[in-house]
Design an enzyme around this catalytic site. Structure first.
Site, PDB file in Angstrom:
ATOM      1  N   HIS A   1       0.487  10.999  -1.838  1.00 33.12           N
ATOM      2  CA  HIS A   1      -0.758  10.810  -1.096  1.00 33.12           C
ATOM      3  C   HIS A   1      -1.111  12.055  -0.296  1.00 33.12           C
ATOM      4  O   HIS A   1      -2.178  12.624  -0.447  1.00 33.12           O
ATOM      5  CB  HIS A   1      -0.654   9.588  -0.161  1.00 33.12           C
TER       6      HIS A   1
ATOM      7  N   HIS B   1       0.817  -1.217   0.000  1.00 36.24           N
ATOM      8  CA  HIS B   1       0.000   0.000   0.000  1.00 36.24           C
ATOM      9  C   HIS B   1       0.853   1.271   0.000  1.00 36.24           C
ATOM     10  O   HIS B   1       1.833   1.359   0.716  1.00 36.24           O
ATOM     11  CB  HIS B   1      -0.887  -0.026   1.255  1.00 36.24           C
TER      12      HIS B   1
END
Length: 273
Positions: free
Chosen positions: A41, A5
């Protein structure tokens, strides 16, 4: 598929693969003109992770190409699938198609090397908003126009917004997609989420007439959650700790039931028990 991830810096690719991942998920942010800009992110992100790692998107693609091209000194044979988590929330709905076009051109040039012995990994375009389904057509049309329809064999799709399964099916219909569909379900590791919708997605996958080929659950960092996900019949688990998932897969209850996918396992074919 053990899916590492938030792999947003090139060096993290090796880190996650060495821990047992055969797949990575990478965030893609866009500029105001719908150009893919950074693998980034930002805050907030999963608990226990640094949210601020980044590369220029094209540089990341070149690094990824090295890691997935046999014969390259940086080649990682285990890395077979990459999920691009497309952060299209910054775009207007009417920019979705343009984002798809630009994404296709970037991947064609920097990852697929214009169709000349580029990276071999399968790619999943993960879109957070059902309204952004035109991104898919923008992407597929561009690859065809550029003379590389064969590369679409390497591309799959995911809507990651945890929408009702029926609504997701409608969005794919509008996008003209049948096949190559991964269905994600999940939430940040800071919060708990049950498996109700995962089970619904698995039922759709196994029904013989559903739209889903594969189901993955995110973000799974604990052994107990991993077992629950495997028991529910998922095809992939997205995690910050690939070694935890690999350990559970080696437990007596699972080692004869599940194995790590290899390049020969098509990510688009629904597994029949």
């Amino acid at each position: 598929w053990i899916m590492g991830h938030m792999v947003n810096a090139i060096y993290q690719t090796d880190e996650f693969v060495n821990l047992g991942a055969n797949s990575i998920e990478t965030d893609v942010s866009f500029d105001d003109n719908a150009n893919p800009e950074y693998t980034y992110h930002g805050i907030p992100c999963d608990c226990g992770r640094s949210c601020l790692k980044w590369e220029n998107y094209n540089d990341f693609l070149k690094g990824l190409r090295s890691a997935t091209t046999p014969g390259n000194s940086k080649y990682q044979s285990k890395l077979i699938l990459v999920v691009f988590d497309l952060k299209t929330g910054s775009l207007y709905d009417n920019q979705a198609s343009e984002a798809g076009k630009k994404l296709a051109k970037n991947l064609l040039k920097h990852y697929w090397n214009n169709g000349n012995n580029g990276g071999r990994a399968y790619i999943v375009l993960s879109i957070p908003d059902l309204n952004h389904y035109p991104l898919i057509k923008g992407f597929t049309d561009t690859l065809k126009q550029e003379g590389h329809p064969e590369l679409l064999e390497k591309v799959g799709y995911d809507f990651s917004g945890n929408d009702a399964v029926g609504d997701v099916a409608k969005a794919y219909k509008k996008a003209g997609v049948s096949g190559h569909v991964w269905q994600s379900d999940g939430i940040t590791n800071c919060l708990l989420r049950g498996l109700t919708r995962v089970k619904e997605a698995v039922a759709n996958r196994d029904s013989g007439n559903g739209y889903i080929n594969k189901v993955y659950y995110w973000t799974v960092d604990k052994r107990a959650t991993t077992r629950d996900a495997l028991d529910a019949g998922v095809d992939g688990v997205m995690t910050n700790y690939p070694d935890v998932i690999a350990d559970v897969m080696n437990e007596a209850a699972y080692k004869n039931k599940v194995r790590l996918a290899t390049y020969e396992d098509s990510p688009w074919v629904t597994f029949k028990k």
